[in-house]
Design an enzyme around this catalytic site. Structure first.
Site, PDB file in Angstrom:
ATOM      1  N   ASP A  13      -0.691 -12.278  -0.223  1.00 13.16           N
ATOM      2  CA  ASP A  13      -0.648 -12.118  -1.622  1.00 13.16           C
ATOM      3  C   ASP A  13      -0.570 -13.389  -2.352  1.00 13.16           C
ATOM      4  OD1 ASP A  13      -0.785 -10.390  -3.837  1.00 13.16           O
ATOM      5  OD2 ASP A  13       1.202  -9.714  -3.671  1.00 13.16           O
ATOM      6  N   GLY A  14      -0.966 -13.538  -3.478  1.00 14.22           N
ATOM      7  CA  GLY A  14      -0.926 -14.441  -4.609  1.00 14.22           C
ATOM      8  C   GLY A  14      -0.086 -14.243  -5.825  1.00 14.22           C
ATOM      9  N   GLU A  52      -4.558 -16.311  -4.463  1.00 10.12           N
ATOM     10  CA  GLU A  52      -4.901 -15.129  -3.615  1.00 10.12           C
ATOM     11  C   GLU A  52      -5.751 -15.709  -2.434  1.00 10.12           C
ATOM     12  OE1 GLU A  52      -3.840 -12.155  -3.454  1.00 10.12           O
ATOM     13  OE2 GLU A  52      -3.039 -11.540  -5.752  1.00 10.12           O
ATOM     14  N   ASP A  74      -4.161  -6.979  -1.662  1.00 10.40           N
ATOM     15  CA  ASP A  74      -4.435  -6.345  -2.762  1.00 10.40           C
ATOM     16  C   ASP A  74      -5.363  -6.984  -4.067  1.00 10.40           C
ATOM     17  OD1 ASP A  74      -2.822  -8.123  -4.094  1.00 10.40           O
ATOM     18  OD2 ASP A  74      -1.029  -7.084  -4.195  1.00 10.40           O
ATOM     19  N   HIS A 115       1.600  -3.335  -5.325  1.00  7.82           N
ATOM     20  CA  HIS A 115       2.745  -2.850  -5.856  1.00  7.82           C
ATOM     21  C   HIS A 115       2.893  -1.416  -5.661  1.00  7.82           C
ATOM     22  CE1 HIS A 115       2.787  -6.923  -7.944  1.00  7.82           C
ATOM     23  NE2 HIS A 115       1.513  -6.382  -8.394  1.00  7.82           N
ATOM     24  N   ASP A 125       4.049  -9.611  -1.359  1.00  3.57           N
ATOM     25  CA  ASP A 125       3.954 -10.013  -3.024  1.00  3.57           C
ATOM     26  C   ASP A 125       5.463 -10.743  -3.431  1.00  3.57           C
ATOM     27  OD1 ASP A 125       3.171  -9.456  -5.816  1.00  3.57           O
ATOM     28  OD2 ASP A 125       5.036  -8.212  -5.583  1.00  3.57           O
TER      29      ASP A 125
END
Length: 199
Positions: A13-14, A52, A74, A115, A125
């Protein structure tokens, strides 16, 4: 005995504060021995898409070359560009790196809702946000899980066996597993299928 294929599960995740602005990437890697490693990084001036991409690159770099890898993100930008050949208008430097790392492994990219209810994705995240804020795992920002060898894990679980339990090696895949019966096959579907076709 069939050889076990080393499969990694990577969540990447970024995060970016401002977009553009300070950013971070976060990665959770589960290796074939079920050992979990957490990584993150920081960039003073970047974009969310770059973070990302960098998360996916660093996640793959944390796996062995030639391994089977499931990479979950995501970011539709990353996943659909890799699976549906979305046009890549920017960040060509990072796309080239991601393509190079992907070619060294057998990678399956999967999209997960951000999320949401996936706790591992939520942790990636958190790591990315920590990175964006300059809190790096490598500098002791939190307590990363130390990699433990299979021998260490087996030694520890051996002291916690319940009555009637034993550690066995699956005849199909070679994985060590806990068992309270005489079954020679672990619970993985492919191994149970092999066991049942032999009966």
């Amino acid at each position: 005995m069939a050889l076990k294929s080393p499969e990694y599960l990577v969540y990447a995740d970024g995060s970016c504060l401002g977009n553009p602005g300070p950013g971070g990437w976060g990665v959770v890697v589960r290796d074939p021995d079920e050992v979990v490693t957490e990584l993150n990084g920081h960039d003073d001036a970047t974009t969310n898409n770059r973070m990302e991409l960098l998360a996916a690159i660093e996640g793959l770099r944390a796996t062995d070359r030639g391994a089977d890898v499931i990479l979950r993100s995501d970011s539709q930008y990353v996943v659909k560009s890799m699976t549906l050949n979305w046009k890549r208008n920017a960040n060509q430097d990072l796309w080239a790196l991601l393509d190079a790392e992907t070619k060294l492994r057998r990678v399956r990219f999967e999209w997960v809702r951000g999320h949401g209810v996936d706790p591992i994705n939520n942790r990636a995240d958190e790591l990315a946000l920590m990175g964006a804020n300059g809190q790096l795992m490598a500098e002791g920002a939190s307590n990363p899980k130390r990699k433990r060898s299979t021998a260490e894990l087996l030694k520890e679980i051996a002291t916690r066996l319940k009555q009637g339990e034993s550690i066995r090696e699956c005849k199909a895949c070679g994985t060590k597993f806990l068992n309270s019966s005489d079954d020679d096959y672990c619970s993985q579907i492919r191994c149970q299928l092999e066991a049942r076709t032999r009966q």
